[in-house]
Design an enzyme around this catalytic site. Structure first.
Site, PDB file in Angstrom:
ATOM      1  N   THR A   1       0.811  -1.223   0.000  1.00  0.00           N
ATOM      2  CA  THR A   1       0.000   0.000   0.000  1.00  0.00           C
ATOM      3  C   THR A   1       0.847   1.277   0.000  1.00  0.00           C
ATOM      4  O   THR A   1       1.969   1.283   0.529  1.00  0.00           O
ATOM      5  CB  THR A   1      -0.903  -0.011   1.260  1.00  0.00           C
ATOM      6  OG1 THR A   1      -1.515   1.264   1.418  1.00  0.00           O
ATOM      7  CG2 THR A   1      -0.123  -0.318   2.533  1.00  0.00           C
ATOM      8  N   ASP A   2       0.263   2.337  -0.533  1.00  0.00           N
ATOM      9  CA  ASP A   2       0.939   3.651  -0.490  1.00  0.00           C
ATOM     10  C   ASP A   2       1.105   4.159   0.946  1.00  0.00           C
ATOM     11  O   ASP A   2       1.907   5.069   1.195  1.00  0.00           O
ATOM     12  CB  ASP A   2       0.189   4.688  -1.342  1.00  0.00           C
ATOM     13  CG  ASP A   2      -1.255   4.948  -0.928  1.00  0.00           C
ATOM     14  OD1 ASP A   2      -1.735   4.336   0.054  1.00  0.00           O
ATOM     15  OD2 ASP A   2      -1.920   5.769  -1.604  1.00  0.00           O
ATOM     16  N   GLU A   3       0.338   3.577   1.897  1.00  0.00           N
ATOM     17  CA  GLU A   3       0.394   4.087   3.272  1.00  0.00           C
ATOM     18  C   GLU A   3       1.747   3.843   3.928  1.00  0.00           C
ATOM     19  O   GLU A   3       2.063   4.452   4.948  1.00  0.00           O
ATOM     20  CB  GLU A   3      -0.711   3.451   4.126  1.00  0.00           C
ATOM     21  CG  GLU A   3      -2.076   3.761   3.562  1.00  0.00           C
ATOM     22  CD  GLU A   3      -3.178   3.811   4.601  1.00  0.00           C
ATOM     23  OE1 GLU A   3      -2.896   3.751   5.808  1.00  0.00           O
ATOM     24  OE2 GLU A   3      -4.339   3.916   4.179  1.00  0.00           O
TER      25      GLU A   3
ATOM     26  N   TYR B   1      -1.644  -0.162  11.182  1.00  0.00           N
ATOM     27  CA  TYR B   1      -1.845  -0.924   9.933  1.00  0.00           C
ATOM     28  C   TYR B   1      -0.672  -0.690   8.986  1.00  0.00           C
ATOM     29  O   TYR B   1      -0.060  -1.650   8.478  1.00  0.00           O
ATOM     30  CB  TYR B   1      -3.167  -0.492   9.265  1.00  0.00           C
ATOM     31  CG  TYR B   1      -3.225  -0.808   7.787  1.00  0.00           C
ATOM     32  CD1 TYR B   1      -3.300  -2.127   7.337  1.00  0.00           C
ATOM     33  CD2 TYR B   1      -3.189   0.214   6.819  1.00  0.00           C
ATOM     34  CE1 TYR B   1      -3.329  -2.418   5.972  1.00  0.00           C
ATOM     35  CE2 TYR B   1      -3.217  -0.070   5.458  1.00  0.00           C
ATOM     36  CZ  TYR B   1      -3.289  -1.389   5.045  1.00  0.00           C
ATOM     37  OH  TYR B   1      -3.312  -1.678   3.697  1.00  0.00           O
TER      38      TYR B   1
ATOM     39  N   LYS C   1       2.128  -3.336   7.407  1.00  0.00           N
ATOM     40  CA  LYS C   1       2.367  -3.583   5.979  1.00  0.00           C
ATOM     41  C   LYS C   1       3.843  -3.303   5.643  1.00  0.00           C
ATOM     42  O   LYS C   1       4.456  -4.036   4.859  1.00  0.00           O
ATOM     43  CB  LYS C   1       1.453  -2.707   5.111  1.00  0.00           C
ATOM     44  CG  LYS C   1      -0.018  -3.063   5.162  1.00  0.00           C
ATOM     45  CD  LYS C   1      -0.351  -4.439   4.616  1.00  0.00           C
ATOM     46  CE  LYS C   1      -0.184  -4.536   3.115  1.00  0.00           C
ATOM     47  NZ  LYS C   1      -0.628  -5.872   2.611  1.00  0.00           N
TER      48      LYS C   1
HETATM   49  P1  NAD Z   1     -10.083  -7.008   2.502  1.00  0.00           P
HETATM   50  O1  NAD Z   1     -10.057  -6.681   3.961  1.00  0.00           O
HETATM   51  O2  NAD Z   1     -11.320  -6.791   1.721  1.00  0.00           O
HETATM   52  O3  NAD Z   1      -9.647  -8.546   2.285  1.00  0.00           O
HETATM   53  C1  NAD Z   1      -8.638  -9.159   3.023  1.00  0.00           C
HETATM   54  C2  NAD Z   1      -8.801 -10.666   2.827  1.00  0.00           C
HETATM   55  O4  NAD Z   1      -7.726 -11.330   3.504  1.00  0.00           O
HETATM   56  C3  NAD Z   1     -10.091 -11.241   3.414  1.00  0.00           C
HETATM   57  O5  NAD Z   1     -10.693 -12.118   2.500  1.00  0.00           O
HETATM   58  C4  NAD Z   1      -9.635 -11.988   4.660  1.00  0.00           C
HETATM   59  O6  NAD Z   1     -10.461 -13.072   5.011  1.00  0.00           O
HETATM   60  C5  NAD Z   1      -8.255 -12.434   4.219  1.00  0.00           C
HETATM   61  N1  NAD Z   1      -7.351 -12.711   5.351  1.00  0.00           N
HETATM   62  C6  NAD Z   1      -7.106 -11.929   6.439  1.00  0.00           C
HETATM   63  N2  NAD Z   1      -6.206 -12.512   7.238  1.00  0.00           N
HETATM   64  C7  NAD Z   1      -5.853 -13.679   6.647  1.00  0.00           C
HETATM   65  C8  NAD Z   1      -4.927 -14.703   6.982  1.00  0.00           C
HETATM   66  N3  NAD Z   1      -4.201 -14.649   8.094  1.00  0.00           N
HETATM   67  N4  NAD Z   1      -4.801 -15.759   6.144  1.00  0.00           N
HETATM   68  C9  NAD Z   1      -5.545 -15.841   5.003  1.00  0.00           C
HETATM   69  N5  NAD Z   1      -6.433 -14.888   4.647  1.00  0.00           N
HETATM   70  C10 NAD Z   1      -6.579 -13.822   5.448  1.00  0.00           C
HETATM   71  O7  NAD Z   1      -8.851  -6.210   1.896  1.00  0.00           O
HETATM   72  P2  NAD Z   1      -8.637  -5.476   0.497  1.00  0.00           P
HETATM   73  O8  NAD Z   1      -9.090  -4.084   0.625  1.00  0.00           O
HETATM   74  O9  NAD Z   1      -9.122  -6.326  -0.599  1.00  0.00           O
HETATM   75  O10 NAD Z   1      -7.031  -5.432   0.483  1.00  0.00           O
HETATM   76  C11 NAD Z   1      -6.288  -6.514  -0.083  1.00  0.00           C
HETATM   77  C12 NAD Z   1      -4.813  -6.155  -0.037  1.00  0.00           C
HETATM   78  O11 NAD Z   1      -4.585  -4.951  -0.761  1.00  0.00           O
HETATM   79  C13 NAD Z   1      -4.294  -5.903   1.386  1.00  0.00           C
HETATM   80  O12 NAD Z   1      -3.017  -6.476   1.505  1.00  0.00           O
HETATM   81  C14 NAD Z   1      -4.213  -4.389   1.488  1.00  0.00           C
HETATM   82  O13 NAD Z   1      -3.174  -4.009   2.366  1.00  0.00           O
HETATM   83  C15 NAD Z   1      -3.893  -4.016   0.054  1.00  0.00           C
HETATM   84  N6  NAD Z   1      -4.346  -2.692  -0.374  1.00  0.00           N
HETATM   85  C16 NAD Z   1      -5.667  -2.325  -0.212  1.00  0.00           C
HETATM   86  C17 NAD Z   1      -6.094  -1.076  -0.686  1.00  0.00           C
HETATM   87  C18 NAD Z   1      -7.520  -0.617  -0.520  1.00  0.00           C
HETATM   88  O14 NAD Z   1      -7.794   0.577  -0.732  1.00  0.00           O
HETATM   89  N7  NAD Z   1      -8.474  -1.466  -0.187  1.00  0.00           N
HETATM   90  C19 NAD Z   1      -5.182  -0.221  -1.324  1.00  0.00           C
HETATM   91  C20 NAD Z   1      -3.842  -0.641  -1.458  1.00  0.00           C
HETATM   92  C21 NAD Z   1      -3.456  -1.879  -0.999  1.00  0.00           C
HETATM   93  O1  DAU Z   2      -4.164   4.095   0.643  1.00  0.00           O
HETATM   94  C1  DAU Z   2      -4.369   2.713   0.564  1.00  0.00           C
HETATM   95  C2  DAU Z   2      -5.157   2.297   1.770  1.00  0.00           C
HETATM   96  O2  DAU Z   2      -6.486   2.794   1.564  1.00  0.00           O
HETATM   97  C3  DAU Z   2      -5.193   0.786   1.988  1.00  0.00           C
HETATM   98  O3  DAU Z   2      -3.889   0.340   2.264  1.00  0.00           O
HETATM   99  C4  DAU Z   2      -6.115   0.440   3.161  1.00  0.00           C
HETATM  100  O4  DAU Z   2      -6.232  -0.963   3.294  1.00  0.00           O
HETATM  101  C5  DAU Z   2      -7.483   1.038   2.898  1.00  0.00           C
HETATM  102  O5  DAU Z   2      -8.294   0.826   4.034  1.00  0.00           O
HETATM  103  C6  DAU Z   2      -7.382   2.530   2.608  1.00  0.00           C
HETATM  104  O6  DAU Z   2      -6.956   3.262   3.790  1.00  0.00           O
HETATM  105  P1  DAU Z   2      -7.609   4.666   4.198  1.00  0.00           P
HETATM  106  O7  DAU Z   2      -7.459   4.842   5.639  1.00  0.00           O
HETATM  107  O8  DAU Z   2      -7.133   5.760   3.318  1.00  0.00           O
HETATM  108  O9  DAU Z   2      -9.135   4.361   3.788  1.00  0.00           O
HETATM  109  P2  DAU Z   2     -10.516   4.669   4.521  1.00  0.00           P
HETATM  110  O10 DAU Z   2     -11.583   4.294   3.560  1.00  0.00           O
HETATM  111  O11 DAU Z   2     -10.575   4.123   5.887  1.00  0.00           O
HETATM  112  O12 DAU Z   2     -10.470   6.250   4.643  1.00  0.00           O
HETATM  113  C7  DAU Z   2     -10.323   7.074   3.489  1.00  0.00           C
HETATM  114  C8  DAU Z   2     -10.350   8.525   3.965  1.00  0.00           C
HETATM  115  O13 DAU Z   2     -11.669   8.816   4.471  1.00  0.00           O
HETATM  116  C9  DAU Z   2      -9.385   8.795   5.091  1.00  0.00           C
HETATM  117  O14 DAU Z   2      -8.827  10.106   4.944  1.00  0.00           O
HETATM  118  C10 DAU Z   2     -10.255   8.752   6.342  1.00  0.00           C
HETATM  119  C11 DAU Z   2     -11.600   9.251   5.848  1.00  0.00           C
HETATM  120  N1  DAU Z   2     -12.756   8.680   6.568  1.00  0.00           N
HETATM  121  C12 DAU Z   2     -12.836   7.309   6.652  1.00  0.00           C
HETATM  122  C13 DAU Z   2     -13.883   6.725   7.348  1.00  0.00           C
HETATM  123  C14 DAU Z   2     -13.985   5.226   7.442  1.00  0.00           C
HETATM  124  C15 DAU Z   2     -13.721   9.505   7.139  1.00  0.00           C
HETATM  125  O15 DAU Z   2     -13.641  10.750   7.037  1.00  0.00           O
HETATM  126  N2  DAU Z   2     -14.742   8.913   7.827  1.00  0.00           N
HETATM  127  C16 DAU Z   2     -14.860   7.560   7.965  1.00  0.00           C
HETATM  128  O16 DAU Z   2     -15.830   7.114   8.617  1.00  0.00           O
END
Ligand code: NAD
Ligand code: DAU
Length: 328
Positions: free
Chosen positions: A116-118, A141, A145
């Site tokens: 992730t970019d985070e 988190y 990562k």
């Molecule tokens: P998600 O929470 O929707 O899915 C995570 C999945 O991992 C779930 O199906 C869960 O059951 C499984 N899981 C959790 N722990 C596990 C374990 N110990 N063994 C096997 N499976 C397990 O997440 P997502 O948003 O689809 O993110 C997927 C990946 O992409 C993550 O690694 C996250 O860090 C990365 N990512 C997410 C975003 C975003 O905006 N959602 C952006 C950049 C990177």
């Molecule tokens: O940037 C990549 C990341 O994006 C992934 O690695 C993470 O898994 C994914 O959860 C996401 O992280 P963020 O923290 O950026 O996403 P979130 O949707 O939680 O929040 C997006 C923005 O919205 C952030 O600035 C916080 C704000 N927010 C979020 C929630 C849940 C609110 O203002 N209110 C809320 O209730």
């Protein structure tokens, strides 16, 4: 190719598993089915499913028999939950990544770690993160990562593991668990519930459509180099308050639903990625928020049967912990 997609029952992983299967590959989804893992995400997909934990080396070896590649999406992923307590984040995101790279390097299997970019921490306006920038994670988190990324890079250097890392920006689209801001605000707006906007709402995220994110990961799987890191950002930066305004417009909900609530602790102000390295491999995003957000809102409007059952049980306990005080 036979590929194991760990975390493939979650949001991005399920889109990726379906994409790879549609490309004719033989896909095994390996997933622990935590609260965000959902078999419904794989309905109709031509994939095998194995329930298991990426920290369990025996389970990995058994499910991964005959696999040439592993793409790892398995993680604890929600920043707010990591602030409430991070032990599961350390277990899955650090120890799980370590287990995966330990097994794949021994077995001679290629690994792509989805990160992730985070991990770069927040970035001042006018700057963007490059792949070799220092890691300065802000949340538990992001720190977890970053720990996973570093274990993988160390295994490449020390043992010659064949692993690459992608670092994607905020991803959106169908099937995203309704704790993340877009599905949370869209489903709350459709139900006439408050939209809890943290702080001044001026934090900026770069929005990447899930199909574009998956296309980038597939390209890195096929063409990425060992030890290489690839940023994946669409360049669609938007402040949260503007995102909220667009969601209100698209759902037809009233502005009075927006509640300015106490900020997230340690809240990163802005992420921004320099994705030129990935563009050099031939990737560019196909979606903009202008088309992707209306389509996504429409998906949630038409798929209540997918998200309504998720907003119950453990979700409501979490929701109360996270928002009850903020919303009173
Ligand atoms: P998600 O929470 O929707 O899915 C995570 C999945 O991992 C779930 O199906 C869960 O059951 C499984 N899981 C959790 N722990 C596990 C374990 N110990 N063994 C096997 N499976 C397990 O997440 P997502 O948003 O689809 O993110 C997927 C990946 O992409 C993550 O690694 C996250 O860090 C990365 N990512 C997410 C975003 C975003 O905006 N959602 C952006 C950049 C990177
Ligand atoms: O940037 C990549 C990341 O994006 C992934 O690695 C993470 O898994 C994914 O959860 C996401 O992280 P963020 O923290 O950026 O996403 P979130 O949707 O939680 O929040 C997006 C923005 O919205 C952030 O600035 C916080 C704000 N927010 C979020 C929630 C849940 C609110 O203002 N209110 C809320 O209730």
């Amino acid at each position: 190719m036979r590929a194991l997609v760990s975390g493939g029952a979650g949001f991005i992983g399920s889109h990726f598993a379906k994409r790879l299967a549609a490309a004719g590959e033989n896909v095994v989804v390996f997933d622990k089915l935590t609260y965000s893992g959902n078999p419904a995400n794989l309905e109709g997909a031509d994939v095998e499913f194995v329930e298991g934990d990426i920290c369990d080396l025996d389970a990995l070896a058994s499910a991964g028999t005959g696999c040439e590649a592993v793409v790892n999406f398995a993680a604890e992923t929600h920043v707010d939950r990591s602030i409430l307590g991070a032990s599961e984040f350390v277990e899955t995101d650090v120890l799980g990544a370590y287990a995966l790279v330990s097994w794949t390097k021994e077995a001679g299997i290629r690994l792509v770690q989805v990160s992730t970019d985070e991990v770069y921490g927040d970035v001042p306006v006018g700057e963007s993160s490059s792949e070799d920038d220092p890691l300065r994670p802000s949340s538990p988190y992001a720190a977890s990562k970053a720990g996973g990324d570093l274990q993988i890079l160390a295994a490449v250097r020390t043992y010659g593991a064949n692993a690459s890392i992608t670092r994607g920006s905020n991803t959106y689209g169908p099937n995203q668990y309704p704790e993340k801001v877009i599905p949370l605000f869209v489903t709350n707006a459709l139900d006439g519930e408050p939209l809890p906007l943290y702080g001044d709402g001026r934090q900026t995220r770069d929005w990447l459509h899930v199909d574009d994110h998956c296309a980038a990961i597939e390209l890195v799987l096929r063409e990425g180099g060992p030890g290489e890191v690839y940023n994946v950002g669409a360049g669609e930066e938007l402040e949260n308050r503007e995102l909220t305004r667009r969601i209100l417009e698209l759902t037809g909900a009233d502005e009075s639903l927006v509640r300015h609530v106490e900020d997230r602790a340690g809240h990163d102000r802005r992420y921004s990625l320099d994705s030129s390295k990935l563009h050099g491999l031939g990737w560019s995003p196909r979606h903009t928020l202008a088309d992707g957000l209306p389509e996504t809102v429409e998906w949630y409007r038409s798929n209540r049967a997918w998200w309504e059952p998720l907003k119950s049980g453990e979700y409501l306990d979490y929701y109360r912990r996270q928002y009850a005080e903020r919303l009173t």
